[in-house]
Design an enzyme around this catalytic site. Sequence first.
Site, short mmCIF file in Angstrom:
data_model
loop_
_atom_site.label_atom_id
_atom_site.label_comp_id
_atom_site.label_asym_id
_atom_site.label_seq_id
_atom_site.Cartn_x
_atom_site.Cartn_y
_atom_site.Cartn_z
N LYS A 120 0.93 -1.16 -0.04
CA LYS A 120 -0.08 0.03 -0.07
C LYS A 120 1.02 1.17 0.07
O LYS A 120 0.73 2.21 -0.99
CB LYS A 120 -0.97 0.16 1.01
N ASP A 138 -6.47 0.88 0.97
CA ASP A 138 -6.59 0.98 2.24
C ASP A 138 -7.78 0.46 2.80
O ASP A 138 -8.92 -0.12 1.95
CB ASP A 138 -6.32 2.21 2.99
#
Length: 218
Positions: A120, A138
Amino acid sequence: MKTSSIEPFFAILRAANPHPVTELEYTNAFELLAAVLLSAQATDAGVNKATRKLFAVANTPAKMVALGVEGVSEYIKTIGLFRNKAKNLVETSRILVEQHGGQVPHDREALEALPGVGRKTANVVLNVVFGEPTMAVDTHIFRVSNRTGLAPGKNPLEVEMGLLKRVPAEYLHHAHHWLILHGRYVCQARRPLCEQCQVLRYCDSAPPELLKKVTASA
C-alpha cells in the site's frame, strides 16, 4: 456495479474534486514516504500533527538517521505503535542513504524492501510522486469497493487487481484518492451517509427507498 455505471461513477467524483490530493502533509518524496509509513493504524490528522515538527528538523534520510530512533520517537510518540515505526523509519532512512544515494527509488521491489513499507505504501509513493496509475487499497477503498460492487474482493490485493481492471484509464491516476475521500467522508464504515451520496444511483448497496427518490428526481 454494472460496467456501464463505472464511467459515470468516476465522472461525478472527478467533477466534485478535479484535482484530489493526499491529506498527508509533505514537501518532498522522502517526507511522503515517511508520512505514509507512519500512517498505519493512525489518522492523517494525527500524523500531520507529529510530522510538522519532525520534518522541521529531519526532512531527508540522512537527517533522520542522525536523529536516531530515540530522537524520532520523541516527535511521533502521539502516533500509535510509535516505537516500532521509529525503528522502521530510521532503518528505512539508512537504507536510502546507503543503497539509493539518499533518494526514494522509483521501483516497487526496492520500495517494498524498505522496513515498514508494504504494498500500500509503495503504491502511494509510486502514484503521488511518480505519477503511476496504482491503487493503494486502504480500509476506505476496501470498504467502498466491496460495498458499491465496484471491485469486490476478499483481501486488499484482490480489490487492487479488480480496480486496475475495471477503472477506466482516464480515471486511474486519481481514482484511489477519490475512493479514499469518498470512504472517509461519505461512505463511512459505521453509517454510510447515503442521503448525501452523489453516486448513490450506481451503488449496489443503495437503500431502495433513497434510490427511488434519486431516480424519480433525475
